[in-house]
Design an enzyme around this catalytic site. Structure first.
Site, PDB file in Angstrom:
ATOM      1  N   ASP A   1       0.853  -1.183   0.000  1.00  0.00           N
ATOM      2  CA  ASP A   1       0.000   0.000   0.000  1.00  0.00           C
ATOM      3  C   ASP A   1       0.886   1.229   0.000  1.00  0.00           C
ATOM      4  O   ASP A   1       2.015   1.197   0.503  1.00  0.00           O
ATOM      5  CB  ASP A   1      -0.907   0.018   1.232  1.00  0.00           C
ATOM      6  CG  ASP A   1      -2.016  -1.012   1.160  1.00  0.00           C
ATOM      7  OD1 ASP A   1      -2.473  -1.332   0.052  1.00  0.00           O
ATOM      8  OD2 ASP A   1      -2.442  -1.490   2.231  1.00  0.00           O
TER       9      ASP A   1
ATOM     10  N   ASP B   1      -7.064  -1.354  -4.369  1.00  0.00           N
ATOM     11  CA  ASP B   1      -8.074  -0.986  -3.375  1.00  0.00           C
ATOM     12  C   ASP B   1      -9.058   0.034  -3.949  1.00  0.00           C
ATOM     13  O   ASP B   1     -10.267  -0.052  -3.719  1.00  0.00           O
ATOM     14  CB  ASP B   1      -7.408  -0.388  -2.128  1.00  0.00           C
ATOM     15  CG  ASP B   1      -6.520  -1.372  -1.400  1.00  0.00           C
ATOM     16  OD1 ASP B   1      -6.720  -2.593  -1.526  1.00  0.00           O
ATOM     17  OD2 ASP B   1      -5.600  -0.909  -0.691  1.00  0.00           O
TER      18      ASP B   1
END
Length: 153
Positions: free
Chosen positions: A112, A128
């Protein structure tokens, strides 16, 4: 129909490319400000879901992801010709699922990097975003479809 798989493949490629660039150019937990106090890039390794929920439960994520991918492909094949909105939503969900699944298989965590500083939001990635937008579009589709069904009766 094929166009939706191409859309998903492009999103997966962008997701994996941004993750590659992040790993190559930013140290783990390093913060690079993009827009001060609003948006930054921060490389983290997440072995859970949003806010690190279910940390370390890789088998759960493997099983759920395989099921989601299977269901999405089934619905895209069976009903994809009926609605563009429905098909785009499925393609986005498929891309997001595959993008993070690749990370989980390769590393046992998800890379991320996008950090919104203006709200307390989990650090996320392109996969995401794709999943979230896909689910949002699916909700819109359901409301529109339900409304159309009520008009018929």
């Amino acid at each position: 129909m094929f166009i939706y798989y191409i859309l998903a493949a492009i999103i997966v490629a962008v997701d994996q490319f941004t993750k590659f660039l992040t790993v190559q150019n930013i140290d783990l937990y390093e913060i690079v400000e993009v827009i001060p106090n609003v948006l930054s890039w921060m490389y983290i390794q997440n072995d859970g879901a949003a806010w690190s929920i279910l940390e370390g439960q890789m088998w759960f994520f493997y099983i759920i992801t395989v099921i989601v991918i299977g269901v999405v492909i089934y619905y895209l094949q069976k009903y994809g010709k009926n609605s563009r909105l429905f098909s785009v939503a499925l393609a986005l969900i498929l891309a997001g699922s595959i993008g993070n699944f690749i990370d989980r298989i390769r590393f046992e965590y998800v890379i991320d990097m996008v950090r919104l500083e203006v709200i307390n939001f989990p650090i996320f990635n392109v996969a995401d975003m794709s999943l979230s937008i896909g689910v949002f579009l699916m909700i819109i589709f359901v409301f529109i479809d339900e409304r159309n069904e009520k008009k018929k009766h």
